[in-house]
Motif scaffolding. Structure first.
Motif, PDB file in Angstrom:
ATOM      1  N   PHE A  22       1.058  -1.413  -0.158  1.00  0.00           N
ATOM      2  CA  PHE A  22      -0.189  -0.109   0.038  1.00  0.00           C
ATOM      3  C   PHE A  22       0.929   1.168   0.136  1.00  0.00           C
ATOM      4  N   LEU A 117     -11.633   2.549   2.347  1.00  0.00           N
ATOM      5  CA  LEU A 117     -12.080   1.985   3.731  1.00  0.00           C
ATOM      6  C   LEU A 117     -12.862   0.658   3.626  1.00  0.00           C
ATOM      7  N   VAL A 121      -9.196  -0.861   4.647  1.00  0.00           N
ATOM      8  CA  VAL A 121      -7.775  -0.174   5.411  1.00  0.00           C
ATOM      9  C   VAL A 121      -8.239   0.359   6.616  1.00  0.00           C
ATOM     10  N   ARG A 123      -8.281   2.688   9.480  1.00  0.00           N
ATOM     11  CA  ARG A 123      -8.203   4.266   9.361  1.00  0.00           C
ATOM     12  C   ARG A 123      -6.792   4.726   9.684  1.00  0.00           C
ATOM     13  N   ARG A 125      -3.930   3.219   9.691  1.00  0.00           N
ATOM     14  CA  ARG A 125      -2.957   2.725   8.823  1.00  0.00           C
ATOM     15  C   ARG A 125      -3.280   3.560   7.387  1.00  0.00           C
ATOM     16  N   LYS A 130      -0.581   7.767   4.225  1.00  0.00           N
ATOM     17  CA  LYS A 130      -0.658   9.065   3.640  1.00  0.00           C
ATOM     18  C   LYS A 130       0.414   9.973   4.073  1.00  0.00           C
TER      19      LYS A 130
END
Lengths: 287, 309
Positions: A22, A117, A121, A123, A125, A130
């Protein structure tokens, strides 16, 4: 196709604790985006302009010129420092604000946030990945400016020994190392600004709004820093210690300002990342 | 696990003063194809967002594949979702968009990523356009890509919110086939739509939303089962036909545009035709109508698919 399906039947059965996929995808998204690539190219502009302008002007810069400018003709490395000084006020914060403001708000405005989401994923992480992308871009931007400055400077003005602000000289290699250290130090400052941008980005679905707010935050900090009447607030301003990178070019190196700057950056990162987490963890995703 | 893929009890969501969802008790049985119906703005999407953990309910409980509200994330890997239309990065290709979603999935095996992505694209007929930028996709292609995204890993439950939105009749039929084939493979499907006719044929259960409330829910046979079949006689003398039908035991006989309509209450249809002909009526048409789910739907939510306040 049925063979393919049979082969992946148990694909969901073993969640892995750690995966860089990711993160790599995020980095690909940040650096693969045309807008960000153009931004990095624009950042190369000032060092190129400075070096050409100084080279083409017959006379040496006058006394009133900033420290690094007057030294450019003596050693090309100073092009990088002059470029960082110039871009520190607007260009670099703008670049970091563009990427950080876009981080969560951009995904929200395109609607991709809801699909990430529901993958799912986690939140926290998502925020961490990001932010890692923002930090990577902040350092990349600073290093691009520095590299362009060093390259142009050395080509046009040559390298050689570096005369420090305090008068003594160090070798070219040591000088290059200090320029790199200055870039990394500033990168930490912009990473802190990126944390502010990440937080603002969780408040809105408008990436442009988040970017503007982040730029304004940085500009307001610069303005407040120049008003002596509010000197009590100066040590807490995000931009206050950014200029301390010049202390790396003294002999001996004046570490106080640098240390202060790193603590300040760490403080901003912790506070604003936690604020982003507090906001994002319970946020209704309606976009 | 209980026999339900999704259950909610007293599920409520308020946005400020607006009550978007009001005490909804949803029950989606495992293995069912659950048609979640209601006009635009009736609270379907908000309910679905709460079930998927995107929105925190103001009140009420959710169970998603056996996990309660706080642990919905543990069920989500087994849930494929299409929520309120497709959303992807414009400047990435369809395949790259799926790669990103697959990369974000901690449980997806990177070794099989490429084959899984291509088989999902193939399944929705997008393989030929895989390298095209999403920006260049038509609305129908975007919708298909969103469905493909929910098929990257095998799922026990598929939540498809308005999957036929923006699709042409051909695409709508394909989605219907896809829903049917997913159900055949054992997945539970929760499919929402404001156009009943599009999903009616594949549903085993339906729930009808109206102004934030769930006004009806159950197996299709029960929901549509209340109404009896009606007989319609077309003739130039509908008043006479109506009298004959009433005499034969047909209930609620009405005269309506050159025809007489009534509820068959055990009366054999052929007797009506014979009766009319014996009386010398010129019967130009005869039909037995079974009220469709649509009629029930309209009865529950009112005429027209207007936006509910």
């Amino acid at each position: 196709m049925s063979a393919v399906e049979a082969g992946v039947r148990d694909v969901t059965s073993r969640p892995r604790r750690l995966s860089t996929r990711f993160l790599r995808s995020e980095l690909g998204l940040v650096f693969g985006r045309r807008r960000n690539q153009v931004g990095l190219v624009v950042l190369i502009g000032p060092p190129v302009l400075i070096s050409i302008a100084v080279k083409s002007s017959a006379s040496r810069p006058g006394r009133g010129a900033p420290d690094f400018f007057s030294s450019i003709t003596e050693n090309g490395l100073f092009v990088a420092l002059a470029a960082l000084t110039i871009e520190m006020a607007l260009f670099l914060p703008l670049a970091v604000a563009a990427v950080s403001g876009d981080s969560v708000a951009g995904e929200a405005s395109t609607g991709t946030l809801r699909y990430l989401l529901t993958v799912p994923v986690d939140r926290l992480r998502l925020l961490a990945v990001k932010y890692a992308g923002i930090v990577a871009f902040a350092f990349a931007a600073t290093l691009v400016v520095t590299a362009a400055g060093v390259l142009m400077g050395v080509v046009l003005f040559g390298g050689g020994n570096l005369t420090l602000l305090s008068g003594s000289q160090i070798g070219f290699g040591a000088g290059l190392l200090r320029v790199l250290a200055a870039a990394l130090y500033l990168g930490c400052g912009f990473a802190a600004l990126g944390a502010v941008g990440l937080f603002v980005s969780t408040l809105t679905e408008q990436p442009i709004g988040a970017t503007l707010a982040t730029v304004i935050f940085s500009a307001a900090s610069l303005i407040a820093d120049s008003i002596p009447q509010v000197s009590w607030v100066h040590p807490y301003l995000i931009t206050h210690n950014w200029t301390a990178f010049g202390d790396l070019f003294r002999s001996p190196i004046a570490w106080t300002g640098i240390e202060h700057g790193l603590y300040s950056a760490a403080g901003y990162i912790v506070v604003f990342f936690l604020a982003a987490w507090a906001r994002f963890s319970t946020k209704d995703v309606t976009s | 696990m209980t026999g339900a893929a999704v259950t909610t009890s007293g599920l409520t969501k308020k946005f400020g003063h607006q009550v978007a969802v009001d005490g909804v008790d949803l029950e989606v049985p495992l293995g069912s194809v659950y048609g979640f119906l209601g006009p635009n703005g009736s609270g379907k999407t908000t309910t679905i967002r709460m079930v998927l953990g995107l929105i925190v309910p103001t009140a009420g409980e959710v169970q998603l594949l056996g996990n309660p509200l706080g642990r919905i994330g543990e069920s989500l890997p087994r849930v494929g979702a299409l929520v309120e239309g497709p959303a992807f990065h414009l400047y990435l290709s369809g395949r790259d968009n799926l790669r990103r979603l697959d990369a974000a999935d901690l449980r997806a095996d990177p070794a099989t990523s490429a084959t899984r992505i291509d088989s999902a694209l193939d399944r929705v007929g997008l393989l030929a356009a895989a390298t095209k930028r999403y920006r260049a996709y038509s609305l129908g292609m975007r919708q298909r890509l969103a469905i493909a995204a929910s098929l990257l890993t095998p799922k026990e439950l598929l939540v498809l919110d308005e999957p036929t939105n923006g699709l042409d009749p051909q695409g709508t039929r394909e989605v219907r086939h896809l829903v049917a084939s997913l159900a055949d493979e054992g997945s539970t499907v929760l499919v929402s739509s404001h156009l009943l006719s599009e999903i009616e044929q594949v549903c085993t259960h339906v729930g009808v939303m109206h102004v934030g409330r769930l006004v009806a829910q159950g197996p299709v046979s029960e929901i549509g089962g209340d109404a009896r079949p009606r007989a319609r006689v077309e003739t130039d003398q509908p008043q006479v036909a109506a009298r004959i039908m009433t005499e034969l035991g047909v209930r609620d006989v009405r005269v309506d545009h050159g025809s007489a309509v009534g509820e068959l209450d055990g009366t054999a249809p052929e007797k009506i035709v014979a009766g009319c002909v014996q009386q010398g009526l010129a019967v130009t048409g005869f039909r037995v109508e079974t009220p469709s789910l649509e009629d029930t739907f309209v009865a529950l939510t009112g005429e027209g698919f207007d936006v509910s306040g």
